[in-house]
Design a protein around this motif. Structure first.
Motif, short mmCIF file in Angstrom:
data_model
loop_
_atom_site.label_atom_id
_atom_site.label_comp_id
_atom_site.label_asym_id
_atom_site.label_seq_id
_atom_site.Cartn_x
_atom_site.Cartn_y
_atom_site.Cartn_z
N PHE A 24 3.81 5.66 -5.56
CA PHE A 24 3.82 5.99 -7.22
C PHE A 24 2.61 6.41 -7.78
CE2 PHE A 24 7.72 3.07 -6.75
CZ PHE A 24 8.38 3.74 -7.74
N GLY A 25 1.66 6.22 -7.26
CA GLY A 25 0.27 6.95 -7.34
C GLY A 25 0.37 8.56 -7.23
N TRP A 26 1.05 8.79 -5.92
CA TRP A 26 1.08 10.28 -5.69
C TRP A 26 1.98 10.96 -6.87
CZ3 TRP A 26 2.02 12.01 -0.37
CH2 TRP A 26 1.87 13.50 -0.06
N ILE A 69 0.69 -1.13 0.00
CA ILE A 69 0.09 -0.05 0.04
C ILE A 69 0.95 1.43 -0.09
CG2 ILE A 69 -1.76 1.34 1.42
CD1 ILE A 69 -2.95 -1.26 2.21
N ALA A 70 1.80 1.36 0.87
CA ALA A 70 3.11 2.32 0.80
C ALA A 70 3.48 2.71 -0.60
CB ALA A 70 3.73 2.29 1.87
N PHE A 71 3.80 1.57 -1.03
CA PHE A 71 4.63 1.60 -2.35
C PHE A 71 3.65 2.15 -3.54
CE2 PHE A 71 5.20 -0.27 -6.43
CZ PHE A 71 6.59 -0.33 -6.86
N LEU A 87 1.27 13.85 -13.92
CA LEU A 87 0.15 14.38 -15.07
C LEU A 87 -0.50 15.60 -14.98
CD1 LEU A 87 -1.68 10.85 -15.09
CD2 LEU A 87 -0.19 11.68 -16.94
N ARG A 88 -0.65 16.18 -14.00
CA ARG A 88 -1.28 17.57 -13.52
C ARG A 88 -0.23 18.43 -14.05
NH1 ARG A 88 -3.93 16.92 -7.56
NH2 ARG A 88 -5.79 16.06 -8.20
#
Length: 603
Positions: A530-532, A524-526, A538-539
Motif C-alpha cells: 500500500f505504501g508503494w 511488512i509486506a502489506f 501521489l507522484r
C-alpha cells in the motif's frame, strides 16, 4: 448520413458486462446482504471464552458465503479470459508484496494455533484464510479486468446504485425507522423460512444511530470514507447538471449517515483523505471555487443538523476522542493456584478455604507478611474488618457450584478448588461452568497501562495485544484466531477497562490484527504494497491535468484508500466493508497503469 453512420461504427463498444459481475457484486450487492445464521461457536473448549456456545450471526457469515462464491467466479472468469478468450495476462511489480502477503497468510494458516478456525472463520469475524487470500484475488481481478475507460464507465453506475440503496437504509435508521427492526422485513429478507414462526430479534443500537447493513456503526465510517471521494470525482467530471446535483446529494446523504453513526474516526479520516484529494486536484477545485465553497458549506450544515438532532453528541464525542486522564484502579490483580491472591491498593490478601463433611466452609485470610487478617462473621458471609481489604466473602455450596464468592467494590468474583477431580488448585469461575486459572499477564507501554479508556476503551486492548507480537512474530497465531490469542482470561484487566463480561475478538486496529494473526513479516509486506501504491499514485496525480474520466476516478480512489488506511488505525478489517476496499485498490492500480501508458504514448 454516411458520415454519421461511420461515426457510429467507430464508436467504442460497450465493455462486456459478464466480466464486471464479480466487481458489481462486491461493490454494490454483497455489502447489503443481511441474513440470519445460527451456529455453534465451538469456542467453549477454551476456558477463557466467556461467550455463548450457540449464537446467531446476521451480518458476516452470509457475506462470507457469497464472497467465496464470487471469488470462485473470479478464478473461473480469469481462466476463461486468459486461456479461452486469449486476452493476455497483465503484471505489475507493485503486485509482488501482495503475493508475498497472501503466501505468508496461507503459511500462517497451516501453522495456526487452531487450524479449523483459520480455514473456516470464527465467531464474530468470518475472515478465514480463503477470504484474506481472496482479497488478493480481488485486487488482481480488478487490475486485469478494468483495462479501459469503457470498463470503468460501465462499472461505476452499479457502484453508485449500491450507494443509493445504502443511503436509503441510512436515512431511515437516522430517522428511527430502521428497516431491520420491522417484522415484515425480517421475515421477507433476513430470517430463513425454516426458523420458528415467532422468532424475533432486535439489534442493540440506539434509535437514530446509523449502522447500515455493516454490523457496527464504526464500519459506516469505513464505507463512507470509501465512497464519498469517488462520488466527488464523479461530480467533478460530469457535465450534466442533474448528475452533478445527484452525485452531490448522494455524497451529502453519505455524510449524513456518517455523522449519524457517530464514527469520530470516520470523520477525521474523511477530512484528511479529502484534503489530500483537494491538494492533488487543486487546479480543478480552484477553477470550480463556487461549487467547492457551496459543498463545504453544505457539509457544515449537515454536521450541525445531525449534532442538534442528537443533542450535541457529535461535538461531545469529537472532544473526548483522545482526551483521557491517567487511571488508577484499586483492584490490581487476582491470581489463583495454591490460593487466591488479591492485590488491592498495593496490599496483598491470600485466601484459602477448608470444607468439612457437613459442607461448612472455613476461611483463612493472610496478608503479604503471613499475618492473619481480621474479619467478622455474619449469618451467611464474613466481612473483613481490616480496612486494607474492604471485601465480603460468602461460602457457596450449591449443586451447580461449590466454592466461594468475594465481593470487591461493585463486583463479586467466584472461586473454587473443589470442582476438578484430583486438582486442589483454586480456579476462577468464568461463563457457564468454565473454570479459569488466573495468572499474571505481561505489561505493555506505560501510557497504555495507565490509559485503559484511551481511544474509546481501546487502550486496554492495545496494551494486551502488543505483547502478543513477540509470541507470534513470524507466522502469527493464524488467520481469524485473534479471539484465541488474546488473553481473555485477564479478568481483572477486562473489569478495570470496562470490558467486563465481553469477549475481545478483535484488536480495533487492522495493523495489529494482521501482525498478531499472520505475523509481522506479513504486515511488512502489506505496508510495502500500500505504501508503494500511495507514493506512486501521489507522484502520478500531482502532475495530472484531470481532463480525463480515469484521472478523476483514480485520484478519488486514492483518497478512498488513504481514508480507509487511516481508519484502520482504530478499526479492524471486516468482511462487511474490506472487500470494497480491496476492489477499489485493484481498480486504482488499473487506472494508474492506463494513465502511465497514455502518458508514454503522448510523449
Amino acid at each position: 448520413m454516411a458520415k454519421e453512420k461511420n461515426t457510429k461504427n467507430t464508436a467504442e463498444p460497450k465493455f462486456p458486462l459478464i466480466y464486471l459481475v464479480p466487481l458489481i457484486a462486491v461493490l454494490a450487492i454483497i455489502p447489503l446482504i443481511v441474513h440470519m445464521y445460527k451456529y455453534d461457536t465451538g469456542l467453549t473448549k477454551y476456558a477463557s471464552f466467556q461467550g455463548p456456545s450457540t449464537t446467531y450471526d446476521f451480518f458476516l457469515h452470509s457475506k462470507m458465503t457469497w464472497l467465496l462464491f464470487i471469488l470462485a467466479l473470479c478464478i473461473f472468469i480469469l481462466a476463461y479470459m486468459i486461456f479461452a478468450a486469449e486476452i493476455p495476462a497483465v503484471w505489475n511489480k507493485q503486485l509482488l508484496p501482495l503475493v508475498i502477503y497472501c503466501a505468508l497468510t496461507f503459511i500462517s494458516a497451516l501453522a495456526s494455533t487452531d487450524i479449523g478456525y483459520s480455514f473456516s472463520g470464527i465467531y464474530e469475524q468470518f475472515e478465514s484464510v480463503w477470504i484474506l487470500m481472496g482479497y488478493g484475488i480481488l485486487v488482481y481481478y480488478a487490475f486485469y479486468v478494468i483495462s479501459s475507460e469503457a470498463a470503468l464507465k460501465r462499472l461505476m453506475p452499479w457502484f453508485v446504485g449500491g450507494i443509493v440503496v445504502m443511503g436509503v437504509i441510512g436515512i431511515l435508521q437516522a430517522l428511527s425507522h430502521d428497516l431491520y427492526s420491522y417484522r415484515w422485513f425480517q421475515k421477507l429478507f433476513i430470517v430463513p423460512s425454516n426458523a420458528t414462526q415467532n422468532f424475533k430479534f432486535k439489534f442493540n443500537f440506539e434509535p437514530g444511530r446509523v449502522y447500515l447493513s455493516l454490523y457496527n456503526p464504526n464500519y459506516v465510517g469505513f464505507y463512507v470514507a470509501l465512497v464519498v471521494p469517488v462520488l466527488l470525482a464523479l461530480l467533478l467530471h460530469t457535465k450534466k447538471i442533474l448528475f452533478k446535483i445527484g452525485y452531490g446529494l448522494l455524497a451529502l446523504v453519505m455524510l449524513f449517515c456518517l455523522f449519524a453513526s457517530q464514527s469520530r474516526a470516520g470523520i477525521v479520516a474523511l477530512i484528511i483523505s479529502c484534503f489530500i484529494m483537494l491538494l492533488c486536484m487543486r487546479r480543478v477545485f480552484l477553477k470550480n471555487w463556487l461549487v467547492t465553497t457551496i459543498t463545504i458549506g453544505l457539509v457544515a450544515v449537515v454536521f450541525i443538523g445531525v449534532n442538534v438532532m442528537n443533542h450535541g453528541i457529535l461535538i461531545d464525542r469529537m472532544k473526548s476522542m483522545f482526551s483521557t486522564s491517567a487511571e488508577t484502579h484499586p483492584l490490581e490483580s487476582i491470581l489463583t493456584g495454591e490460593d487466591v491472591t488479591v492485590t488491592y491498593n498495593k496490599q496483598t490478601l491470600h485466601i484459602t478455604t477448608t470444607t468439612d463433611d457437613d459442607e461448612n466452609t472455613t476461611f483463612t485470610l493472610k496478608d503479604s507478611s503471613n499475618k492473619n487478617v481480621a474479619y467478622s462473621e455474619k449469618e451467611d458471609s464474613i466481612v473483613i474488618t481490616d480496612t486494607r481489604f474492604p471485601f465480603t466473602l460468602t461460602a457457596i455450596n450449591e449443586q451447580k457450584f461449590k466454592g466461594f464468592g468475594v465481593k470487591i467494590d461493585d463486583k463479586t468474583w467466584y472461586f473454587s478448588n473443589r470442582l476438578k477431580q484430583g486438582d486442589s488448585r483454586y480456579y476462577a469461575k468464568g461463563a457457564g461452568s468454565s473454570l479459569v486459572l488466573l495468572t499474571n499477564h505481561e505489561k505493555s507501554l506505560k501510557f497504555l497501562e495507565e490509559h485503559y479508556h484511551f481511544a474509546n476503551m481501546r487502550g486496554y486492548i492495545w496494551a494486551r495485544t502488543l505483547p502478543l507480537l513477540k509470541k507470534y512474530f513470524f507466522l502469527g497465531s493464524g488467520p481469524d484466531t485473534f479471539t484465541i490469542a488474546f488473553p481473555n482470561d485477564d479478568f481483572v484487566g477486562l473489569y478495570n477497562s470496562g470490558h467486563d463480561q465481553e469477549i475481545i475478538s478483535r484488536p480495533h486496529c487492522m495493523y495489529l490484527q494482521i501482525a498478531v494473526q499472520t505475523g509481522v513479516p506479513s504486515l511488512i509486506a502489506f505496508l510495502i504494497f500500500f505504501g508503494w501504491y500511495i507514493i506512486s499514485s501521489l507522484r502520478l496525480y500531482w502532475k495530472q491535468s484531470y481532463e480525463s474520466y480515469m484521472s478523476k476516478i483514480g485520484v478519488g480512489i486514492l483518497a478512498s484508500v488513504i481514508g480507509y488506511l487511516i481508519l484502520a488505525l482504530t478499526n479492524d478489517s471486516c468482511i462487511a466493508v474490506s472487500p470494497i476496499f480491496w476492489v477499489l485498490t485493484g481498480i486504482g492500480l488499473a487506472i494508474n497503469r492506463q494513465l502511465k501508458k497514455a502518458s508514454v504514448h503522448a510523449s
